[in-house]
Design an enzyme around this catalytic site. Structure first.
Site, PDB file in Angstrom:
ATOM      1  N   SER A  27      41.637  18.192  61.586  1.00  0.00           N
ATOM      2  CA  SER A  27      41.074  16.880  61.242  1.00  0.00           C
ATOM      3  C   SER A  27      42.012  15.731  61.578  1.00  0.00           C
ATOM      4  O   SER A  27      41.681  14.572  61.346  1.00  0.00           O
ATOM      5  CB  SER A  27      40.742  16.822  59.748  1.00  0.00           C
ATOM      6  OG  SER A  27      41.909  17.022  58.961  1.00  0.00           O
ATOM      7  N   ASN A 114      44.401  19.671  48.158  1.00  0.00           N
ATOM      8  CA  ASN A 114      43.115  19.312  47.555  1.00  0.00           C
ATOM      9  C   ASN A 114      43.207  18.017  46.746  1.00  0.00           C
ATOM     10  O   ASN A 114      42.377  17.126  46.891  1.00  0.00           O
ATOM     11  CB  ASN A 114      42.609  20.456  46.674  1.00  0.00           C
ATOM     12  CG  ASN A 114      42.288  21.701  47.470  1.00  0.00           C
ATOM     13  OD1 ASN A 114      42.371  21.698  48.695  1.00  0.00           O
ATOM     14  ND2 ASN A 114      41.924  22.777  46.785  1.00  0.00           N
ATOM     15  N   THR A 159       4.534 -15.279  54.103  1.00  0.00           N
ATOM     16  CA  THR A 159       4.222 -13.937  53.616  1.00  0.00           C
ATOM     17  C   THR A 159       3.397 -13.277  54.713  1.00  0.00           C
ATOM     18  O   THR A 159       2.584 -13.952  55.375  1.00  0.00           O
ATOM     19  CB  THR A 159       3.424 -13.950  52.294  1.00  0.00           C
ATOM     20  OG1 THR A 159       2.172 -14.626  52.499  1.00  0.00           O
ATOM     21  CG2 THR A 159       4.211 -14.661  51.193  1.00  0.00           C
ATOM     22  N   HIS A 160       3.603 -12.004  54.938  1.00  0.00           N
ATOM     23  CA  HIS A 160       2.952 -11.279  56.036  1.00  0.00           C
ATOM     24  C   HIS A 160       3.258 -11.930  57.387  1.00  0.00           C
ATOM     25  O   HIS A 160       2.484 -11.792  58.344  1.00  0.00           O
ATOM     26  CB  HIS A 160       1.437 -11.201  55.833  1.00  0.00           C
ATOM     27  CG  HIS A 160       1.025 -10.691  54.501  1.00  0.00           C
ATOM     28  ND1 HIS A 160       0.988  -9.350  54.192  1.00  0.00           N
ATOM     29  CD2 HIS A 160       0.667 -11.348  53.360  1.00  0.00           C
ATOM     30  CE1 HIS A 160       0.595  -9.190  52.931  1.00  0.00           C
ATOM     31  NE2 HIS A 160       0.407 -10.389  52.407  1.00  0.00           N
ATOM     32  N   SER A 281      21.479 -12.490  80.309  1.00  0.00           N
ATOM     33  CA  SER A 281      20.801 -11.393  80.989  1.00  0.00           C
ATOM     34  C   SER A 281      21.421 -11.180  82.368  1.00  0.00           C
ATOM     35  O   SER A 281      21.853 -12.131  83.017  1.00  0.00           O
ATOM     36  CB  SER A 281      19.310 -11.712  81.138  1.00  0.00           C
ATOM     37  OG  SER A 281      18.695 -10.845  82.065  1.00  0.00           O
ATOM     38  N   LYS A 287      18.078 -16.599  80.066  1.00  0.00           N
ATOM     39  CA  LYS A 287      18.089 -15.884  78.793  1.00  0.00           C
ATOM     40  C   LYS A 287      19.343 -16.170  77.980  1.00  0.00           C
ATOM     41  O   LYS A 287      20.444 -16.279  78.506  1.00  0.00           O
ATOM     42  CB  LYS A 287      17.996 -14.372  79.023  1.00  0.00           C
ATOM     43  CG  LYS A 287      16.689 -13.900  79.611  1.00  0.00           C
ATOM     44  CD  LYS A 287      15.566 -13.972  78.598  1.00  0.00           C
ATOM     45  CE  LYS A 287      15.749 -13.032  77.432  1.00  0.00           C
ATOM     46  NZ  LYS A 287      15.823 -11.614  77.842  1.00  0.00           N
ATOM     47  N   ASN A 289      20.478 -14.147  74.664  1.00  0.00           N
ATOM     48  CA  ASN A 289      20.075 -13.049  73.793  1.00  0.00           C
ATOM     49  C   ASN A 289      20.882 -13.043  72.494  1.00  0.00           C
ATOM     50  O   ASN A 289      22.108 -13.109  72.519  1.00  0.00           O
ATOM     51  CB  ASN A 289      20.276 -11.715  74.509  1.00  0.00           C
ATOM     52  CG  ASN A 289      19.430 -11.606  75.768  1.00  0.00           C
ATOM     53  OD1 ASN A 289      18.321 -12.133  75.815  1.00  0.00           O
ATOM     54  ND2 ASN A 289      19.953 -10.945  76.786  1.00  0.00           N
ATOM     55  N   GLU A 294      21.006  -8.689  66.554  1.00  0.00           N
ATOM     56  CA  GLU A 294      20.317  -7.472  66.989  1.00  0.00           C
ATOM     57  C   GLU A 294      21.174  -6.228  66.739  1.00  0.00           C
ATOM     58  O   GLU A 294      20.663  -5.188  66.307  1.00  0.00           O
ATOM     59  CB  GLU A 294      19.956  -7.578  68.468  1.00  0.00           C
ATOM     60  CG  GLU A 294      18.798  -8.518  68.749  1.00  0.00           C
ATOM     61  CD  GLU A 294      18.473  -8.630  70.235  1.00  0.00           C
ATOM     62  OE1 GLU A 294      17.448  -9.244  70.549  1.00  0.00           O
ATOM     63  OE2 GLU A 294      19.241  -8.111  71.074  1.00  0.00           O
ATOM     64  N   TYR A 321      37.033  22.748  45.551  1.00  0.00           N
ATOM     65  CA  TYR A 321      37.116  22.222  46.913  1.00  0.00           C
ATOM     66  C   TYR A 321      36.625  23.256  47.930  1.00  0.00           C
ATOM     67  O   TYR A 321      36.872  24.453  47.797  1.00  0.00           O
ATOM     68  CB  TYR A 321      38.558  21.832  47.251  1.00  0.00           C
ATOM     69  CG  TYR A 321      38.693  21.236  48.639  1.00  0.00           C
ATOM     70  CD1 TYR A 321      38.470  19.882  48.848  1.00  0.00           C
ATOM     71  CD2 TYR A 321      38.996  22.037  49.738  1.00  0.00           C
ATOM     72  CE1 TYR A 321      38.563  19.329  50.124  1.00  0.00           C
ATOM     73  CE2 TYR A 321      39.098  21.483  51.019  1.00  0.00           C
ATOM     74  CZ  TYR A 321      38.874  20.139  51.197  1.00  0.00           C
ATOM     75  OH  TYR A 321      38.956  19.604  52.450  1.00  0.00           O
ATOM     76  N   LYS A 329      34.943  12.433  55.965  1.00  0.00           N
ATOM     77  CA  LYS A 329      35.736  11.282  56.393  1.00  0.00           C
ATOM     78  C   LYS A 329      35.096  10.493  57.528  1.00  0.00           C
ATOM     79  O   LYS A 329      35.043   9.258  57.473  1.00  0.00           O
ATOM     80  CB  LYS A 329      37.148  11.736  56.776  1.00  0.00           C
ATOM     81  CG  LYS A 329      37.914  12.268  55.575  1.00  0.00           C
ATOM     82  CD  LYS A 329      39.196  12.956  55.958  1.00  0.00           C
ATOM     83  CE  LYS A 329      39.726  13.728  54.770  1.00  0.00           C
ATOM     84  NZ  LYS A 329      38.806  14.818  54.318  1.00  0.00           N
TER      85      LYS A 329
END
Length: 466
Positions: A27, A114, A159-160, A281, A287, A289, A294, A321, A329
Site C-alpha cells: 500500500s 493495526n 419550479t419545474h 472549443s 464558445k 464553456n 461542469e 482488523y 484509503k
C-alpha cells in the site's frame, strides 16, 4: 547489523513472499501520504514509553531524533520508498533502524500496525477536515458578499424549471449559503467523533505494557481515547461519515453548478462566470464553456461512488482488523481531494461572477411571475382563493394569446376577468412590488435579504468559534 531486506514480521515464514503478491498487497504507493501523521504518532508513542519506564529516556530521544531526520528527508524528496516493505509504517520503521541502529527496533513496543494505521488515518483526516471547513467558510463568505451586493437584483424563481415567482438574486445566494451551512455543521459534528485516539490498544486486545493512552492522546491533540480495543482497530465509521458528508456537500455543489451552467448559457444569459473559470472549443471559436461548474457536477459521481465503496468494504468484516481495510484509503483520499478542490474552485469563482441584472429582470417580466401576487390581491378584496386562482389563470391565458404580461394590460382589460380589480392592482403587478411584499423571515424582500445576510455572517462566525 540489521538485515535491510528482511521483513519485520518474517520470523514465522520459511519462504519469501512471491514478487507478485508483494506488489499486490503493498500500500506504500498511496499510504505514503500519511508519513507526517505516522511520524507524529511514533514520536508521541516513543516519549510515552520512556515516561512509563518501558524504554530509557535517552533511547526515546534517539528514536525521536531519527524520526525527525527521516521526516526531513521525505520532505526534501530524498527518501526511497520500498514496495518490499509494504507500507508507510514499515518503510519508516526500517529507515529508523538504519538511522539509529537497534534502538529503533524498540519503537514498536506496545503497539501494532493495526492501532498505528487507525491513528494515522484519524490524524490525517482531522487535518483535512479543518482545511475543508476553511474552504467551506470562504465560499460561504463569498455568497454572503454577493447576496448583499445583489439584494435588489430581480430574477425569476423557478419550479419545474418554469417561471414561478420573482425573487432576488441575493435571496438565491443565501439559499446556497443555507445548503452549505448544513454541510459545515455536519462536517464539524463528524469531526467530534473522528477525534478519538486508538493508539495503544495494539493489535486487537490491548497490551501487557503499562501504556498511558491518555498521554499519547493529549500529545496528538485528540479529545479522548477509544473505549474498546476491538472496535478501536477495526472502526472506520469516521471515514464513512466523512464520505457521507462529502457526498451531500458535493450534491449541493452540483446543484449550484447546474444553475451556473444554465445561467451562463446564451439562452439564459444571467451571469458571466469569468474567463479564468472557462475554456474554449477546439473547433468553434465563439464558445465559452463553463468547465469548472461542469467538472464539479461530474465529480459528484465519484464521491458518491467512494461512499458506496466504503460502505461495501465494511459491511461483511468480522472483528477485528482485516486486510480489507487497506482498501479504505484510496476512496477516502480521493473524496477528500475532490471535495477540497471543488470548494476551492467555487470559493474563487462565486465572488467574481458577473451578474447581468437587466437580463434577469427581463426574464422575470416575461414569465407571468406576478400571477400569484394578483391572486393574493383578489383574496384581499374578498374573493375566495380558488376563484381567484381561476380568474388569474384566465388572465394569463389572455396574456399568452396577446403576447403581453399581466402588468402590461389595461385596467379595463383586467377588469373583464373580475370586477374586484381596481386601479391599485398595478402596485402588486410590478416585480419590485412583488419581492418587496415578501418581507418576513425567509422571504425574498431586499430588506429581508440584507438582514438575513448579516445574520448568516454571525452564524458563520459562531460556527468557526465553536
Amino acid at each position: 547489523m540489521t538485515d535491510d531486506t528482511a521483513k519485520p514480521w518474517g520470523g514465522r515464514f520459511d519462504e519469501p513472499t512471491d514478487a507478485f503478491v508483494e506488489a499486490f498487497t503493498a500500500s506504500v504507493g498511496f499510504d505514503r501520504r500519511l508519513y507526517r501523521e505516522d511520524i507524529a504518532g511514533s514520536i508521541a508513542h516513543a516519549r510515552m514509553l520512556a515516561d512509563q519506564g518501558v524504554i530509557a529516556a535517552d533511547e526515546a530521544e534517539t528514536i525521536v531524533a531519527g524520526l525527525e531526520a527521516i521526516r526531513g528527508r521525505i520532505e526534501a524528496g530524498g527518501f526511497q520508498w520500498r514496495v518490499d516493505l509494504e507500507d508507510v509504517h514499515m518503510n519508516i520503521e526500517a529507515a529508523l533502524t538504519r538511522e539509529v541502529g537497534d534502538v529503533g527496533k524498540k519503537l514498536h513496543t506496545g503497539r501494532s500496525r493495526n492501532d498505528q494505521v487507525a491513528t494515522d488515518l484519524r490524524l490525517w483526516l482531522r487535518g483535512q477536515v479543518d482545511a475543508i471547513a476553511g474552504e467551506l467558510a470562504r465560499l460561504q463568505r463569498g455568497l454572503i458578499e454577493v447576496a448583499e451586493r445583489e439584494a435588489e437584483t430581480i430574477l425569476p424563481g423557478f419550479t419545474h424549471l418554469q417561471t414561478a415567482q420573482p425573487v432576488t438574486f441575493g435571496h438565491h445566494m443565501l439559499a446556497w449559503f443555507e445548503m452549505l451551512h448544513r454541510d459545515h455543521q455536519r462536517l464539524l459534528d463528524a469531526r467530534e467523533r473522528l477525534n478519538v485516539s486508538p493508539l495503544g490498544v495494539a493489535a486487537l486486545a490491548g497490551t501487557t505494557y503499562p501504556v498511558d493512552r491518555e498521554a499519547t492522546a493529549r500529545a496528538l491533540g485528540f479529545d479522548g481515547v477509544a473505549a474498546n480495543s476491538l472496535d478501536a482497530v477495526s472502526d472506520r465509521d469516521f471515514a464513512l461519515e466523512f464520505c457521507s458528508v462529502a457526498a451531500i456537500c458535493m450534491t449541493h455543489l452540483s446543484r449550484m453548478a447546474e444553475e451556473m451552467v444554465l445561467w451562463s448559457s446564451a439562452q439564459f444569459d444571467f451571469v458571466d462566470l469569468g474567463d479564468a473559470f472557462c475554456t474554449g472549443s477546439s473547433i468553434m471559436p465563439q464558445k465559452k464553456n463553463p468547465d469548472v461548474p461542469e467538472l464539479v457536477r461530474g465529480k459528484t459521481g465519484r464521491v458518491n461512488g467512494h461512499l458506496f465503496a466504503l460502505l461495501t468494504l465494511m459491511k461483511s468484516q468480522p472483528l477485528a482488523y482485516n486486510k480489507d481495510n487497506q482498501e479504505d484509503k484510496e476512496p477516502l483520499f480521493d473524496a477528500v481531494d475532490t471535495l477540497a478542490g471543488s470548494l476551492r474552485a467555487f470559493a474563487d469563482l462565486v465572488p467574481r461572477m458577473t451578474v447581468k441584472a437587466e437580463n434577469m429582470r427581463e426574464a422575470a417580466r416575461r414569465g407571468y411571475a406576478t400571477a400569484t401576487d394578483l391572486a393574493d390581491y383578489l383574496v384581499r378584496k374578498g374573493v375566495a382563493f380558488r376563484d381567484a386562482h381561476e380568474v388569474v389563470g384566465r388572465a394569463v391565458r389572455h396574456g399568452i394569446s396577446t403576447g403581453r404580461d399581466l402588468g402590461e394590460m389595461e385596467l379595463a382589460e383586467l377588469q373583464r376577468f373580475s370586477d374586484a380589480i381596481g386601479a391599485d392592482v398595478f402596485e402588486v403587478l410590478t416585480l419590485e412590488g412583488s419581492v418587496a411584499a415578501r418581507d418576513h423571515i425567509g422571504g425574498t424582500a431586499p430588506a429581508r435579504v440584507r438582514i438575513a445576510a448579516a445574520e448568516a455572517r454571525q452564524r458563520l462566525e459562531r460556527l468557526a468559534a465553536d
